[in-house]
Motif scaffolding. Structure first.
Motif, mmCIF file in Angstrom:
data_model
loop_
_atom_site.group_PDB
_atom_site.id
_atom_site.type_symbol
_atom_site.label_atom_id
_atom_site.label_comp_id
_atom_site.label_asym_id
_atom_site.label_seq_id
_atom_site.Cartn_x
_atom_site.Cartn_y
_atom_site.Cartn_z
ATOM 1 N N GLU A 1 1.702 -3.755 1.020
ATOM 2 C CA GLU A 1 1.000 -3.688 2.113
ATOM 3 C C GLU A 1 -0.120 -2.465 2.088
ATOM 4 O OE1 GLU A 1 4.159 -3.772 2.107
ATOM 5 O OE2 GLU A 1 4.764 -5.335 3.530
ATOM 6 N N SER A 2 0.346 -1.379 1.275
ATOM 7 C CA SER A 2 -0.332 -0.234 1.247
ATOM 8 C C SER A 2 -1.306 -0.101 0.062
ATOM 9 C CB SER A 2 0.449 1.172 1.154
ATOM 10 O OG SER A 2 1.405 1.002 -0.012
ATOM 11 N N ALA B 1 -4.795 1.416 1.174
ATOM 12 C CA ALA B 1 -4.920 2.902 1.855
ATOM 13 C C ALA B 1 -4.312 3.499 0.779
ATOM 14 C CB ALA B 1 -3.780 2.787 2.986
ATOM 15 N N GLU B 2 -3.401 3.568 -0.365
ATOM 16 C CA GLU B 2 -3.089 4.245 -1.271
ATOM 17 C C GLU B 2 -4.044 4.323 -2.698
ATOM 18 O OE1 GLU B 2 1.226 4.546 -1.828
ATOM 19 O OE2 GLU B 2 1.740 4.369 0.278
#
Length: 301
Positions: free
Chosen positions: A135-136, A139-140
């Protein structure tokens, strides 16, 4: 109208339309405000329309200017992307390739592939995060991920890394000898099933089949629930129950004849492992280098 001549003034028009200011557009384009204004006047004279309402404090699009913007801005974005692609294609891979990889991909993709990739691109660093929770991803700041295809978001670009595989029920020869093989999905009610709780979602995974042309989803019944795929397969090998898995996940057990499939004819379809990445990342030289290595090193015939 000459095509190249027809583009004269359009960069200045787009910049002023974006910033609503001649001076700010001049700063963005590295030109003087006078050069911007001159380019706009020439464009308006050539088109025979007024594109901007001008006051001492504000610059705003006229109706004709707005119509022009709506028509050319999407094309301008495509052209800009094409130029960026061309510029990227001339660059050598560099920096660090950051991957988030499902654990299943380690023995089947990463371990056999990485030596070839490092040999081909010794100056390119690789950082691999092993996780089933993706899921990240954005974002990461990962460049790409490796995951089962059915779990990948639809807005991602996906490149197949494995042969297609089927989802089915699996059990040990000893279990099937003692309890028989299920012939229909309804037969599963009579069997001990090992349930799998997905770590990334926390729910118990439902078993999915296609039977008589319809999708059938079952909540398996059983005394054992685990959240680790390797443990689930190990327990099935020991004859403690049936599991729902794929011919890819169980490939080693199938080769060793420690697990056997059932209800393959009810498989919901073929799946696979895929490398996935966003559309904006597709032309990164380091990612293209990895994809090229995948295509050369992994035989999907």
């Amino acid at each position: 109208m000459n095509l190249l001549h027809g583009f004269d003034g359009l960069p200045e028009f787009l910049a002023v339309a974006k910033r609503s200011s001649v001076s700010k557009a001049a700063y963005d384009l590295g030109k003087t405000p006078g050069a911007i204004s001159h380019a706009l006047r020439r464009l308006e004279q050539r088109l025979g329309v007024t594109l901007f309402h001008r006051t001492t404090r504000k610059v705003a699009l006229t109706e004709a200017g707005m119509q022009l913007l709506l028509k050319i801005e999407p094309a301008a974005q495509i052209i800009a992307a094409g130029l960026e692609d061309a510029a990227q294609s001339s660059k050598a891979p560099s920096g660090t390739l950051r991957l988030i990889v499902e654990r299943l991909a380690l023995p089947h993709v990463i371990e056999p592939l990485l030596p070839a990739f490092r040999s081909a691109w010794p100056n390119l660093n690789v950082e691999i995060t092993v996780s089933n929770r993706h899921e990240s991803f954005s974002a990461e700041g990962y460049d790409a991920g490796i995951q089962i295809g059915s779990y990948i978001a639809q807005d991602m670009i996906a490149v197949r890394l494995s042969k297609p595989f089927q989802w089915a029920v699996f059990g040990s020869p000893a279990y099937f000898s003692a309890h028989g093989k299920p012939m229909t999905t309804r037969d599963l009610e009579k069997h001990e099933c090992i349930r799998f709780r997905r770590p990334e979602k926390g729910d118990v995974y439902r078993w999915e089949f296609i039977e008589d042309g319809a999708t059938v989803r079952l909540d398996p019944v059983g005394a054992i629930t685990v959240n680790d795929g390797e443990l689930m397969r190990s327990l099935a090998v020991r004859g403690l129950g049936l599991i729902y898995s794929s011919t890819f996940h169980t490939s080693r057990e199938l080769a060793a004849n420690t697990l056997e499939p059932a209800l393959l004819e009810c498989s919901p379809g073929t799946d696979g492992l895929f490398l996935y990445f966003s559309k904006t990342a597709k032309n990164q030289p380091k990612l293209r280098a990895f994809i090229d290595t995948c295509n050369k090193a992994l035989s999907l015939d």
